[in-house]
Design an enzyme around this catalytic site. Sequence first.
Site, PDB file in Angstrom:
ATOM      1  N   CYS A  76     -10.588  21.354  26.124  1.00  0.00           N
ATOM      2  CA  CYS A  76     -10.995  20.043  26.647  1.00  0.00           C
ATOM      3  C   CYS A  76     -12.578  20.025  26.894  1.00  0.00           C
ATOM      4  O   CYS A  76     -12.884  20.800  27.959  1.00  0.00           O
ATOM      5  CB  CYS A  76     -10.120  19.648  27.512  1.00  0.00           C
ATOM      6  SG  CYS A  76     -10.408  17.960  28.243  1.00  0.00           S
ATOM      7  N   CYS A  80     -12.615  18.387  34.605  1.00  0.00           N
ATOM      8  CA  CYS A  80     -11.565  18.471  35.959  1.00  0.00           C
ATOM      9  C   CYS A  80     -11.187  19.679  36.419  1.00  0.00           C
ATOM     10  O   CYS A  80     -11.134  20.695  35.966  1.00  0.00           O
ATOM     11  CB  CYS A  80     -10.243  17.721  35.331  1.00  0.00           C
ATOM     12  SG  CYS A  80     -10.293  16.268  34.230  1.00  0.00           S
ATOM     13  N   CYS A  83      -8.418  22.105  36.359  1.00  0.00           N
ATOM     14  CA  CYS A  83      -7.747  22.450  35.146  1.00  0.00           C
ATOM     15  C   CYS A  83      -8.205  23.623  34.440  1.00  0.00           C
ATOM     16  O   CYS A  83      -9.599  23.672  33.976  1.00  0.00           O
ATOM     17  CB  CYS A  83      -7.953  21.119  34.162  1.00  0.00           C
ATOM     18  SG  CYS A  83      -6.855  21.271  32.732  1.00  0.00           S
ATOM     19  N   CYS A 120       7.996  14.863  27.592  1.00  0.00           N
ATOM     20  CA  CYS A 120       6.786  14.452  27.765  1.00  0.00           C
ATOM     21  C   CYS A 120       5.844  15.723  27.061  1.00  0.00           C
ATOM     22  O   CYS A 120       6.071  16.947  26.786  1.00  0.00           O
ATOM     23  CB  CYS A 120       6.276  14.884  29.271  1.00  0.00           C
ATOM     24  SG  CYS A 120       7.319  13.986  30.319  1.00  0.00           S
ATOM     25  N   CYS A 151       7.276  10.447  26.246  1.00  0.00           N
ATOM     26  CA  CYS A 151       6.191  10.285  27.356  1.00  0.00           C
ATOM     27  C   CYS A 151       4.896  11.053  26.481  1.00  0.00           C
ATOM     28  O   CYS A 151       5.139  12.206  25.961  1.00  0.00           O
ATOM     29  CB  CYS A 151       6.476  10.623  28.625  1.00  0.00           C
ATOM     30  SG  CYS A 151       4.912  10.637  29.760  1.00  0.00           S
ATOM     31  N   CYS A 211       2.998   6.070  33.580  1.00  0.00           N
ATOM     32  CA  CYS A 211       3.265   6.996  34.426  1.00  0.00           C
ATOM     33  C   CYS A 211       2.105   7.224  34.988  1.00  0.00           C
ATOM     34  O   CYS A 211       1.055   7.909  34.235  1.00  0.00           O
ATOM     35  CB  CYS A 211       4.117   8.086  33.560  1.00  0.00           C
ATOM     36  SG  CYS A 211       4.119   9.963  34.513  1.00  0.00           S
ATOM     37  N   ARG A 283       8.066  11.443  40.859  1.00  0.00           N
ATOM     38  CA  ARG A 283       8.475  12.728  40.404  1.00  0.00           C
ATOM     39  C   ARG A 283       7.611  13.758  41.152  1.00  0.00           C
ATOM     40  O   ARG A 283       6.632  13.957  41.572  1.00  0.00           O
ATOM     41  CB  ARG A 283       7.653  12.937  38.858  1.00  0.00           C
ATOM     42  CG  ARG A 283       8.008  14.188  38.134  1.00  0.00           C
ATOM     43  CD  ARG A 283       7.754  14.502  36.809  1.00  0.00           C
ATOM     44  NE  ARG A 283       8.413  13.557  36.129  1.00  0.00           N
ATOM     45  CZ  ARG A 283       7.776  12.806  35.325  1.00  0.00           C
ATOM     46  NH1 ARG A 283       6.693  12.558  35.072  1.00  0.00           N
ATOM     47  NH2 ARG A 283       8.745  12.249  34.423  1.00  0.00           N
TER      48      ARG A 283
END
Length: 345
Positions: A76, A80, A83, A120, A151, A211, A283
Amino acid sequence: MSIQTRIEESAKTQPGIARRTNPDEIRHDWSREELQALFDLPFNDLLFEAQLVHRRWFKAHEVQMSTLLSIKTGGCPEDCGYCAQSSKFETGLKASKLMEVEKVLAEARKAKEAGATRYCMGAAWREPKDRDMDMICAMIEGVKEMGMETCMTLGMLSGQQVHRLAQTGLDYYNHNVDTSEEYYPNVISTRTYQDRLDTLERVRNAGMNVCSGGIVGMGESADDRIGMLMTLANLDEHPQSVPINMLMPMEGTPLGRSEKVDPIDFVRMIAVARIAMPQSVVRLAAGREIMSEETQALCFLAGANSIFVGEKLLTAKNPEEDKDQKLFAKLGIEPMPAHSCPSEK
């Protein structure tokens, strides 16, 4: 007299309970001071209030079982700080291509057999490319045919992509705000907070369920945690699903050496999220692997009513299935049926 009635009657007679919320009221105008006042309540009083709200909108002992699969791992371009999938950091994670549709559906069948009612799928992208949308939509259609809710979390979306996902019948789109707007630049520099809010608005306007939640334990202050919840609670429509994650530090990332979150502070986050967003499924997401059974039990008491089941959450560890089954048996927890959330469209 029902349990609910007894709880409400006792709230009227116990002087230590300071009622700051009406369980029937859905608000979108929370102030920072009001949320701070909730965080400042004695712990037992806060959980009492959260239980009043939780029992008003949900069955007290039902928890939704979801499974999360990484359909495209690593590589990616975002930075972040939490991550392991970012190409900016040396984490030892090998990037992979988008999974084949049939492999994703095979994993979905296993998840359904294990008790998951929501599936998901996450891809490590800044945003999907249009050429990938046919495969993405085929995954959604295949999972829906199994009778599970769907999701996706794919990063930012264009208006055309949102429309395509909605037409395909995607039930939920996940896009976390992560933290407060003020602290956000300390975690991510490759996109803005407004970018995230814009994507949420596109998803909501397309008629899909949202979400969106955040992560606790990235070095943020208590005020930042309030700011994150205030952002979500004051959206024009509350996210139908609100994941609260405890940071799982990943070796090689800027936040890989972060200090552990205090469990009581984390439970307070769950409780305030439940009070501020009464109809949302809250969640208990990443971090259960490093939580004690007692911490998880307090989170359920505070209003958490959704978890991820399965051995992995993208690249992070998750409790094994037999551990969850034993814990749920101890607590008397039962799986929530699909399509039973009060705020779903």
